[in-house]
Design a protein around this motif. Structure first.
Motif, PDB file in Angstrom:
ATOM      1  N   LEU A 167       8.385  -4.422  -5.310  1.00 59.45           N
ATOM      2  CA  LEU A 167       9.091  -3.159  -5.122  1.00 59.45           C
ATOM      3  C   LEU A 167       8.798  -2.525  -3.758  1.00 59.45           C
ATOM      4  N   PHE A 168       7.615  -2.832  -3.218  1.00 60.37           N
ATOM      5  CA  PHE A 168       7.299  -2.314  -1.884  1.00 60.37           C
ATOM      6  C   PHE A 168       8.299  -2.874  -0.872  1.00 60.37           C
ATOM      7  N   LEU A 169       8.496  -4.178  -0.930  1.00 56.57           N
ATOM      8  CA  LEU A 169       9.427  -4.795   0.018  1.00 56.57           C
ATOM      9  C   LEU A 169      10.861  -4.341  -0.250  1.00 56.57           C
ATOM     10  N   LEU A 170      11.181  -4.172  -1.536  1.00 62.20           N
ATOM     11  CA  LEU A 170      12.523  -3.702  -1.873  1.00 62.20           C
ATOM     12  C   LEU A 170      12.736  -2.281  -1.346  1.00 62.20           C
ATOM     13  N   SER A 171      11.727  -1.427  -1.513  1.00 62.02           N
ATOM     14  CA  SER A 171      11.868  -0.046  -1.040  1.00 62.02           C
ATOM     15  C   SER A 171      11.981  -0.005   0.483  1.00 62.02           C
ATOM     16  N   LEU A 172      11.256  -0.919   1.136  1.00 60.85           N
ATOM     17  CA  LEU A 172      11.348  -0.995   2.598  1.00 60.85           C
ATOM     18  C   LEU A 172      12.748  -1.448   3.015  1.00 60.85           C
ATOM     19  N   TYR A 173      13.262  -2.445   2.288  1.00 61.58           N
ATOM     20  CA  TYR A 173      14.621  -2.927   2.577  1.00 61.58           C
ATOM     21  C   TYR A 173      15.640  -1.801   2.365  1.00 61.58           C
ATOM     22  N   LEU A 203       0.173  -4.770  -1.159  1.00 61.33           N
ATOM     23  CA  LEU A 203       1.474  -4.316  -0.663  1.00 61.33           C
ATOM     24  C   LEU A 203       2.315  -5.478  -0.143  1.00 61.33           C
ATOM     25  N   PHE A 204       1.695  -6.315   0.639  1.00 57.28           N
ATOM     26  CA  PHE A 204       2.470  -7.349   1.328  1.00 57.28           C
ATOM     27  C   PHE A 204       2.554  -8.667   0.561  1.00 57.28           C
ATOM     28  N   THR A 205       1.723  -8.832  -0.458  1.00 49.37           N
ATOM     29  CA  THR A 205       1.748 -10.132  -1.136  1.00 49.37           C
ATOM     30  C   THR A 205       2.198 -10.063  -2.593  1.00 49.37           C
ATOM     31  N   ARG A 206       1.961  -8.940  -3.260  1.00 47.07           N
ATOM     32  CA  ARG A 206       2.233  -8.930  -4.698  1.00 47.07           C
ATOM     33  C   ARG A 206       3.231  -7.874  -5.144  1.00 47.07           C
ATOM     34  N   ASP A 207       3.532  -6.929  -4.280  1.00 41.55           N
ATOM     35  CA  ASP A 207       4.371  -5.816  -4.729  1.00 41.55           C
ATOM     36  C   ASP A 207       5.822  -6.023  -4.286  1.00 41.55           C
ATOM     37  N   ALA A 254      -1.714   6.070  -0.172  1.00 41.16           N
ATOM     38  CA  ALA A 254      -2.202   6.352   1.188  1.00 41.16           C
ATOM     39  C   ALA A 254      -1.987   5.134   2.079  1.00 41.16           C
ATOM     40  N   ALA A 255      -2.215   3.946   1.526  1.00 40.88           N
ATOM     41  CA  ALA A 255      -1.972   2.726   2.309  1.00 40.88           C
ATOM     42  C   ALA A 255      -0.497   2.625   2.676  1.00 40.88           C
ATOM     43  N   MET A 256       0.360   2.960   1.718  1.00 45.07           N
ATOM     44  CA  MET A 256       1.807   2.941   2.005  1.00 45.07           C
ATOM     45  C   MET A 256       2.149   3.922   3.117  1.00 45.07           C
ATOM     46  N   ALA A 257       1.520   5.096   3.069  1.00 49.68           N
ATOM     47  CA  ALA A 257       1.802   6.114   4.088  1.00 49.68           C
ATOM     48  C   ALA A 257       1.419   5.604   5.473  1.00 49.68           C
ATOM     49  N   LEU A 298      -9.514  -4.098   1.911  1.00 47.51           N
ATOM     50  CA  LEU A 298      -8.111  -4.220   2.306  1.00 47.51           C
ATOM     51  C   LEU A 298      -7.183  -4.510   1.126  1.00 47.51           C
ATOM     52  N   SER A 299      -7.704  -4.427  -0.080  1.00 51.11           N
ATOM     53  CA  SER A 299      -6.908  -4.936  -1.206  1.00 51.11           C
ATOM     54  C   SER A 299      -5.599  -4.170  -1.406  1.00 51.11           C
ATOM     55  N   ASN A 300      -5.580  -2.862  -1.104  1.00 54.56           N
ATOM     56  CA  ASN A 300      -4.306  -2.139  -1.228  1.00 54.56           C
ATOM     57  C   ASN A 300      -3.267  -2.716  -0.266  1.00 54.56           C
ATOM     58  N   TYR A 301      -3.696  -2.980   0.955  1.00 62.20           N
ATOM     59  CA  TYR A 301      -2.764  -3.517   1.957  1.00 62.20           C
ATOM     60  C   TYR A 301      -2.338  -4.934   1.588  1.00 62.20           C
TER      61      TYR A 301
END
Lengths: 453, 310
Positions: free
Chosen positions: B78-84, B72-76, B277-280, B66-69
């Motif tokens: 930019l992921f949260l910024l892109s979602l925002y 995504l939710f704990t260390r990235d 792929a996890a992001m998708a 599960l490390s990609n997931y």
């Protein structure tokens, strides 16, 4: 004759389509010993001719007439070889990567110098031994260009084009303001403030200066995310004695004082001294910022000389100058460009490697360096071109002292971390300490991944 | 597809007998079915596996659980910024797009000479290449030389920096999205032309004015079309990519780093296929949840002609 029913027609049509599809899948080049019509050549010894295919994103057909050039200068001496050039004009990164993953890379392909370690480390590029590139030729390449051709001491590529960075300067505007091209960072500030003014003629050190209505900016360089930005920012760090990481110890030093100071300087020339647009790039009409005389000093590469001298010469006097350096630092340019690599698993290595060697010869290098690609890597060739294009001088000096970007197979991760940190620190609200402090562990992670490969 | 005519009855031995017509039917649909299985369903299933792996295109995928997931939710950040950024875009562009398209459809539904020309003109952006449109809007948004700021300045308003100003970059994309509402407007137009005239006649007999006819006849009858456009608009807006890729690449300061652009960057710039792929799949879950919520809520406001009045 029996009338063809609709059902039978559809059956025949689908069968025909299937045959056509299958035959297209199986299409192969004609054996070289046969004429296109299939008739064997009579009276000549059969030669097993193979087609060596080359892919680049560059329009080499338009720029250097590559097919004709190869036909005249290479193929007559290599009767076993045919040459096919294919341009991959858009989305080349994905196309090259998917071709690599699918094992369908052509015999020769262009690769951005920063990506060569990634390709080489995964065994996609053939090593070019002394037999392919003799040592004296290799030594003739400028050190940073040679660094880009190599990974961990082995040569995997030749140069398609390479570039150093310098400033193109609007000399008329300099004269109008009564200033000289700046040589140091301090001079960049004073010169910059003399050159920058708003629509009312106020300069940044005037109280009435309107930052939102600037008519002329002193300085700009490519910015804001992406590899181009990293390429442009790293020299400022190098000139101040900083580096991304120590290549010997692999200790990440991007968050150390020299790098932080350099980024702080760039942040200050935007926000404090106000000589660089806060958006990074000035806004201009179709002519662009430099040609439109909105910006006086603008970063560029040697590739731009073709524009400046032949294709689109400006209507004002211009010159090329070195980037300003810290008072106690030295001028260091970024050097980077495009390379040719041979597919290690290609089926025609025997015919491919001589073409790789050919791209390092005087014949190839002199020809290609005359068509917009001002630098092709070799010092002796560039010095010949200098006689014809004196503005090359600064770029050649930059090639001597310049540096290639970090040579890591995980460079994509490194540049992503750097690009984000530079953007946030220089143009955003974060301090250089914070932003570079965030980048450092990401770069350490990337290096650890490389070590684990 | 498998109508009773396509195969014969089960034989006494329990075997299914296809007749020749059915066989040819299967042969004709086979290219599509094979294409779907190989090029759509296969990659979709593979992407589930890839999302649990470290895969860079060149080396075989390495299972990482599960490390990609988790990343995504704990260390990235930019992921949260892109979602925002994407949610911001969706929240404004979808409702505004529907309102503008509906109003446009009402105008295009008026019987005037040459109306077909107007309909064509407003639909044109929907069939124009996204890249070409993006290049056009780069010029329109140019702070100094662009048409938009020229118009703003002509009425005494200061023009913002649009694509170079983090405050205005997302509104710029929202504004641009409104230009392409022609496709949605055409669907609304078809819906408007399907509203029975008898309902308007009955409303007139009851003394309804124009507004009342619109409020109590047009809108209720159009709710299925509004719902359709809402669902499709939401799905499409979450996948905004081309304009951001061409116009800003995510700049300034990642203010236009939309979700799919960031996914693309992870996949093709950083070669982190597993992470992408996890992001998708995270995006898929978000979109399907929002779609299910919309379907649930639709029971309260969408009127289907065939059903009993609630």
């Amino acid at each position: 004759m029996e009338k063809l029913s609709r059902r039978n027609f559809l059956k025949l049509a689908s069968a025909g389509a299937g045959v056509a599809l299958l035959s297209a899948c199986g299409a192969q080049t004609q054996p070289a010993t046969q004429e296109p019509g299939g008739e064997p050549v009579v009276g000549e010894p059969a030669v097993d001719k193979v087609t060596v295919e080359m892919w680049t994103p560059h329009p080499l057909e338009d720029n250097i007439g590559i097919t004709e050039f190869m036909a005249e200068n290479y193929l007559p001496d290599h009767p076993d070889t045919d040459f096919l050039f294919t341009r991959v004009p858009s989305e080349w990164e994905q196309k090259f990567a998917t071709a690599a993953a699918g094992g369908t890379l052509p015999d020769i392909f262009a690769v951005d110098g920063i990506n060569l370690p990634t390709f080489a480390n995964r065994g996609l590029t053939a090593e070019l031994s002394d037999a392919v590139i003799p040592q004296d030729i290799l030594d003739d390449f400028y050190p940073p260009a040679r660094a880009e051709m190599q990974f961990r001491g082995k040569t995997y590529a030749t140069v398609l084009e390479t570039n150093s960075i310098a400033l193109r300067i609007n000399v008329d505007k300099m004269n109008e303001a009564g200033v000289e091209p700046p040589e140091t960072w301090d001079e960049l500030i004073t010169t910059g403030q003399a050159l920058t003014y708003d629509i009312n003629g106020n300069h940044p050190n005037d109280a009435a200066f309107d930052w939102n209505a600037v008519r002329q900016w002193a300085f700009e360089q490519w910015c804001c995310l992406g590899e181009g930005s990293v390429w442009m920012v790293l020299p400022w760090i190098w000139m101040n004695g900083g580096q991304v990481y120590d290549s010997a110890t692999r200790e990440v030093t991007i968050d150390a004082e020299p790098a932080v100071e350099a980024i702080q300087f760039l942040k200050d020339i935007i926000n404090v001294h106000k000589i660089w647009p806060k958006a990074g790039m000035a806004e201009a009409g179709p002519e662009g910022t430099f040609y439109g005389q909105v910006v006086v000093m603008s970063a560029t590469g040697a590739f731009d000389l073709a524009n400046l001298t032949e294709t689109n010469p400006p209507e004002f006097s211009w010159d090329i100058a070195k980037f300003p350096r810290p008072a106690d630092g030295q001028f260091i340019s970024g050097v980077g460009g495009w390379l040719f690599s041979a597919n290690r698993d290609g089926q025609h290595l025997e015919q491919t490697l001589p073409i790789m060697a050919f791209t390092t010869t005087d014949t190839w290098q002199l020809h290609t360096s005359k068509f917009g690609y001002a630098l092709t890597g070799r010092r002796s060739i560039a010095e010949q071109r200098l006689q014809e294009v004196p503005q090359l001088a600064v770029f050649l000096e930059a090639m001597e002292s310049g540096r290639a970007r970090p040579r890591s197979s995980q460079y994509p991760l490194i540049t992503d971390a750097l690009g984000q940190a530079f953007d946030e620190a220089i143009f955003g609200d974060r301090t250089p300490e914070e932003a570079l402090g965030d980048a450092a562990p990401k770069i350490a992670d990337a290096l650890a991944r490389e070590d684990a490969e | 597809m498998l109508s009773p005519q396509t195969f014969k009855q089960f034989s006494g031995k329990g075997k299914l007998k296809f007749d020749r017509e059915a066989l040819w039917g299967y042969i004709f649909v086979a290219p599509w079915v094979i294409g779907f299985l190989v090029f759509t369903l296969g990659p979709v299933i593979a992407s589930i596996g890839l999302s649990f792996s470290d895969y860079d295109f060149f080396a075989p995928p390495k299972f990482v659980g599960l490390s990609n997931y988790i990343e995504l939710f704990t260390r990235d950040r930019l992921f949260l910024l892109s979602l925002y950024n994407t949610v911001y875009y969706v929240i404004f562009s979808v409702p505004l797009g529907i309102i503008f398209a509906f109003l446009l459809a009402l105008l295009l539904n008026v019987k005037l000479p040459g109306m077909n020309i107007y309909r064509t003109v407003f639909y044109l952006p929907a069939v124009t290449s996204g890249v070409a449109v993006s290049l056009l809007w780069i010029w329109l948004f140019n702070p100094q030389f662009g048409l938009i700021n020229y118009l703003l300045r002509s009425i005494g308003l200061p023009g913002p920096g649009w694509l170079v100003d983090p405050t205005w970059s997302k509104p710029a994309f929202i504004l641009m999205s409104l230009w392409g509402v022609g496709g949605t407007a055409v669907i609304f137009l078809a819906g408007l032309q399907g509203v029975p005239t008898s309902l308007y006649e009955a409303a007139v007999i009851d003394g309804a004015n124009t507004w009342q006819k619109f409020r109590h006849v047009t809108i209720p009858m159009m709710t299925p079309v509004i719902f359709f456009n809402l669902v499709m608009g939401l799905i499409g807006s979450f996948q905004v990519f081309t304009s951001a890729y061409v116009m800003t690449g995510g700049a300034p300061q990642n203010s236009t780093l939309f979700y799919v652009l960031y996914l693309f960057r992870q996949a093709f710039r950083l070669l982190r296929m597993g992470y992408a792929a996890a992001m998708a799949w995270v995006l898929f879950v978000i979109v399907i949840l929002l779609t299910l919520i919309q379907f649930r809520l639709s029971q309260k406001w969408v009127y289907y002609e065939g059903e009993m009045m609630r």
